[in-house]
Motif scaffolding. Sequence first.
Motif, short mmCIF file in Angstrom:
data_model
loop_
_atom_site.label_atom_id
_atom_site.label_comp_id
_atom_site.label_asym_id
_atom_site.label_seq_id
_atom_site.Cartn_x
_atom_site.Cartn_y
_atom_site.Cartn_z
N LEU A 136 0.84 -1.19 0.00
CA LEU A 136 0.00 0.00 0.00
C LEU A 136 0.87 1.24 0.00
CD1 LEU A 136 -2.82 -0.69 2.65
CD2 LEU A 136 -3.14 -0.30 0.21
N LEU A 137 0.49 2.23 -0.79
CA LEU A 137 1.16 3.52 -0.74
C LEU A 137 0.69 4.27 0.50
CD1 LEU A 137 0.76 4.63 -4.47
CD2 LEU A 137 2.78 3.61 -3.40
N PRO A 138 1.45 5.28 0.94
CA PRO A 138 0.98 6.10 2.07
C PRO A 138 -0.39 6.69 1.79
CG PRO A 138 3.27 6.59 1.55
CD PRO A 138 2.77 5.71 0.45
N GLN A 190 -13.17 7.76 15.93
CA GLN A 190 -13.42 7.75 17.36
C GLN A 190 -13.20 9.14 17.96
OE1 GLN A 190 -10.77 4.68 18.79
NE2 GLN A 190 -12.03 3.03 17.94
N GLU A 191 -13.82 9.37 19.08
CA GLU A 191 -13.69 10.67 19.74
C GLU A 191 -12.23 10.94 20.10
OE1 GLU A 191 -15.66 13.15 23.50
OE2 GLU A 191 -16.17 11.04 23.14
N ASN A 192 -11.77 12.12 19.72
CA ASN A 192 -10.39 12.57 20.00
C ASN A 192 -9.32 11.73 19.29
OD1 ASN A 192 -11.34 14.62 21.78
ND2 ASN A 192 -11.45 13.13 23.45
N GLU A 193 -9.72 10.97 18.27
CA GLU A 193 -8.74 10.16 17.54
C GLU A 193 -7.95 11.07 16.61
OE1 GLU A 193 -8.63 5.87 15.23
OE2 GLU A 193 -10.46 7.08 15.13
N SER A 194 -6.63 10.94 16.64
CA SER A 194 -5.77 11.78 15.81
C SER A 194 -5.78 11.31 14.37
CB SER A 194 -4.33 11.75 16.35
OG SER A 194 -3.75 10.48 16.11
N GLN A 200 -3.90 4.97 10.44
CA GLN A 200 -3.31 3.66 10.75
C GLN A 200 -4.40 2.61 10.93
OE1 GLN A 200 -0.30 2.67 10.61
NE2 GLN A 200 -0.52 0.62 11.49
N ARG A 201 -5.49 2.97 11.58
CA ARG A 201 -6.59 2.03 11.80
C ARG A 201 -7.26 1.65 10.49
NH1 ARG A 201 -11.86 2.36 14.28
NH2 ARG A 201 -11.71 4.63 14.36
N CYS A 202 -7.45 2.64 9.61
CA CYS A 202 -8.03 2.36 8.29
C CYS A 202 -7.10 1.45 7.48
CB CYS A 202 -8.26 3.66 7.53
SG CYS A 202 -9.61 4.67 8.15
N ARG A 203 -5.83 1.76 7.57
CA ARG A 203 -4.84 0.97 6.83
C ARG A 203 -4.83 -0.48 7.31
NH1 ARG A 203 -0.32 2.50 4.06
NH2 ARG A 203 1.30 0.92 3.83
N GLN A 204 -4.84 -0.66 8.63
CA GLN A 204 -4.80 -2.02 9.16
C GLN A 204 -6.07 -2.78 8.82
OE1 GLN A 204 -2.03 -3.48 10.81
NE2 GLN A 204 -3.28 -5.23 10.15
N ALA A 205 -7.21 -2.07 8.81
CA ALA A 205 -8.48 -2.72 8.45
C ALA A 205 -8.43 -3.26 7.03
CB ALA A 205 -9.63 -1.72 8.61
N THR A 221 2.60 3.74 7.65
CA THR A 221 1.43 4.47 7.19
C THR A 221 1.80 5.65 6.33
OG1 THR A 221 0.19 3.86 9.15
CG2 THR A 221 -0.60 5.76 7.95
N GLY A 222 2.64 6.52 6.83
CA GLY A 222 2.99 7.72 6.07
C GLY A 222 1.79 8.63 5.95
#
Length: 225
Positions: A136-138, A190-194, A200-205, A221-222
């Motif tokens: 995956l690209l960044p 999520q609340e207060n998610e950076s 990173q969470r989308c990428r891992q999913a 991730t990049g």
Amino acid sequence: MSFFKKHIAWLIDQLLCLFVAFITGVRPKRADTLPFTPQQKVYFANHNSHGDFVLVWISLPRKWRMHTRPVAGADYWLTSSLKRFIIQNVFNALLIPRNSDNPQAITEQMATALTQGDSLIIFPEGTRNTDDNTLLLPFKSGIYHLAQAKPDTEFVPIWIDNISRVLPKGKILPIPLVCHVQIGDAIKLQENESKEEFLQRCRQAMLNLAPNHFQAASNPTGDAS
């Protein structure tokens, strides 16, 4: 759209679905097999060829995809009458300027489409990945900004396998090969998610859906925002 155009668009849709199913083996999934409801979503997938959004689109139940719009580059799809007809009348795509210096306006376009009840198909890498050694690209940061603008929207990860071999870059005629479209569970900001955490969470999913469940650690991730 005129009566004639609607019927031509419907016919192209039917023929395209049959052709893609024949070439790749990908067929629409039944609604009762998907782990989420048909309300507006953002489907995000890996990007390897111009055929990616077609595979995502036809994988959805027909009633769902009638309200699903791929986000596509206006500079590519408006270069001929045929491409313009297909992207606007068959896919009802949300056309955006790919090299815009105003990314906020693009986010607003997508947020408006979601508010109107449409679902979207996006590719967070931003461009096609033609490197066989890079899974995956960044990710661009647009998916995060869209989630910020529409925090109640569910984002559905999708992994497309083998399409780059069916329609390699620079080729016009596809090569018949079996492809797979894996659709995962929907996630929300999520609340207060950076930004970094969400990307990173989308990428891992997405990576969890890939063959052999590749781990995100193999590709940092990049952020090429």
